[in-house]
Design a protein around this motif. Sequence first.
Motif, PDB file in Angstrom:
ATOM      1  N   LYS A   1       0.846  -1.184   0.000  1.00 43.01           N
ATOM      2  CA  LYS A   1       0.000   0.000   0.000  1.00 43.01           C
ATOM      3  C   LYS A   1       0.890   1.245   0.000  1.00 43.01           C
ATOM      4  CE  LYS A   1      -4.203  -1.618   2.322  1.00 43.01           C
ATOM      5  NZ  LYS A   1      -5.109  -1.371   3.467  1.00 43.01           N
TER       6      LYS A   1
ATOM      7  N   TRP B   1      -3.512  -7.736  -3.398  1.00 42.69           N
ATOM      8  CA  TRP B   1      -4.543  -6.869  -3.951  1.00 42.69           C
ATOM      9  C   TRP B   1      -5.661  -7.707  -4.577  1.00 42.69           C
ATOM     10  CZ3 TRP B   1      -4.447  -1.653  -3.162  1.00 42.69           C
ATOM     11  CH2 TRP B   1      -3.258  -1.131  -2.661  1.00 42.69           C
TER      12      TRP B   1
ATOM     13  N   THR C   1     -10.393  -3.920  -3.482  1.00 38.80           N
ATOM     14  CA  THR C   1      -9.519  -3.035  -2.715  1.00 38.80           C
ATOM     15  C   THR C   1      -9.251  -1.745  -3.490  1.00 38.80           C
ATOM     16  OG1 THR C   1      -8.417  -4.998  -1.815  1.00 38.80           O
ATOM     17  CG2 THR C   1      -7.336  -2.875  -1.487  1.00 38.80           C
TER      18      THR C   1
ATOM     19  N   HIS D   1      -7.505   1.596  -4.741  1.00 34.65           N
ATOM     20  CA  HIS D   1      -6.089   1.894  -4.926  1.00 34.65           C
ATOM     21  C   HIS D   1      -5.900   3.402  -5.047  1.00 34.65           C
ATOM     22  CE1 HIS D   1      -1.962   1.574  -6.400  1.00 34.65           C
ATOM     23  NE2 HIS D   1      -2.022   0.274  -6.144  1.00 34.65           N
TER      24      HIS D   1
ATOM     25  N   LYS E   1      -9.050   7.639  -4.519  1.00 38.91           N
ATOM     26  CA  LYS E   1      -8.911   6.185  -4.568  1.00 38.91           C
ATOM     27  C   LYS E   1     -10.091   5.583  -5.340  1.00 38.91           C
ATOM     28  CE  LYS E   1      -6.622   5.405  -0.064  1.00 38.91           C
ATOM     29  NZ  LYS E   1      -6.782   4.746   1.260  1.00 38.91           N
TER      30      LYS E   1
END
Length: 390
Positions: free
Chosen positions: A92, A107, A111, A113, A273
């Motif tokens: 991360k 990942w 999730t 990013h 994100k």
Amino acid sequence: MKTRIKVTGIAILFFVLVAASCNSTSKNYNYQVPTQTNDGLQVESLEKSDIDSTLIIDVAKRIERGKYGEIHSMLIYKNDKLVFEDYFEGHKYQWDAPGHKGDYITWDANTPHVLQSATKSFVSMCFGIAIEKGYIESIDQSIFDYLPEYQNYNADNKNYVTIKTLLTMTSGFLWDEWSVALSSTQNDAIGIYFSEKDPVEFVLERPLIAVPGTHFTYSGGDMQILEKILKNATGMNIDEFSEKYLFEPLGIESNDWWLRYDTGEISTGGGLKLTPRDMLKVGVLFLNDGVWNGEQIISKEWVGKCGHPFGPNYGINIPGEDLGTVGYGYTWWTKQYEEYGRMYCALGWGGQKIMVFPDLNAVIVFTGANFKSKVKQNRILENFVLPALQ
């Protein structure tokens, strides 16, 4: 002598077994057809899509082995179908960690990013929508038409800075985020977070070093002024505006404007994100000239402005990238491939990309964490993915 021969033989046998084991691991890579969900993306296998699966699977093995540094995901969309989707292990993002790498995870599709500077392309989308809906009259207006609280900075020809010059990073303001490491507060993209001034003041107080519209300077500061203009024009913060007019129509729930200044403003230089699948949906939106599920979310004209370089924005080399020389439109990078035609992409530090290939009817998404090493994704494209799609 016999003992030496025996030991050597054992050693050779050991290395053969290790090599065989490594080869076996790579050969055991299992391609799986992307999962069909209700997110609006249709899926299909590589084989049914008439794509050279051997090339795609080969490069997936190489990514898994770390051949191209740290890549977290690769998604391929071709002829209206998601045909490849895979996720890998990696770190991360954490700015104050060694190499900017935080927790190590596996990942997956769920999730979100960090997009880094690919966030800037979402700012442009919001402006295209705001103009279409009449919140903003024209991108040729002076920025000070929408910044009543900053009129004290309207001097020294800064009134010639327009919304368009911010979108194309030709504002002319003194700014440097490419010659200093992003781990240093001497980098303007980092220094803005540690300033006692609010982020818009941090940019507006700077002198003009070029006539607006004539010279490209990569600047997250330009994006911060745009955030304030959008807020003043619409009465909404960019998280509210993008939710209502972009993410909700696309069925995107993973959006998170996670990065904010101490003063409360949202960072529009790199603070968004999304999951890679939702990144892909944005690429598909642009591939289809701004249409999603029959609805014109962004105008075709605006998509064209994003996908073609503006005025002086040619021959740019992006630090840390292997893309070669590129152009820059309305916050989207552009490139012309001799064999594969035009490409334009939202691009973020470390290997975050939404890449649109109109001539191939394809979209490719990458995420990664190559913050301290060169991003090698163009090698993946030219040696494997694009030949497979052609």
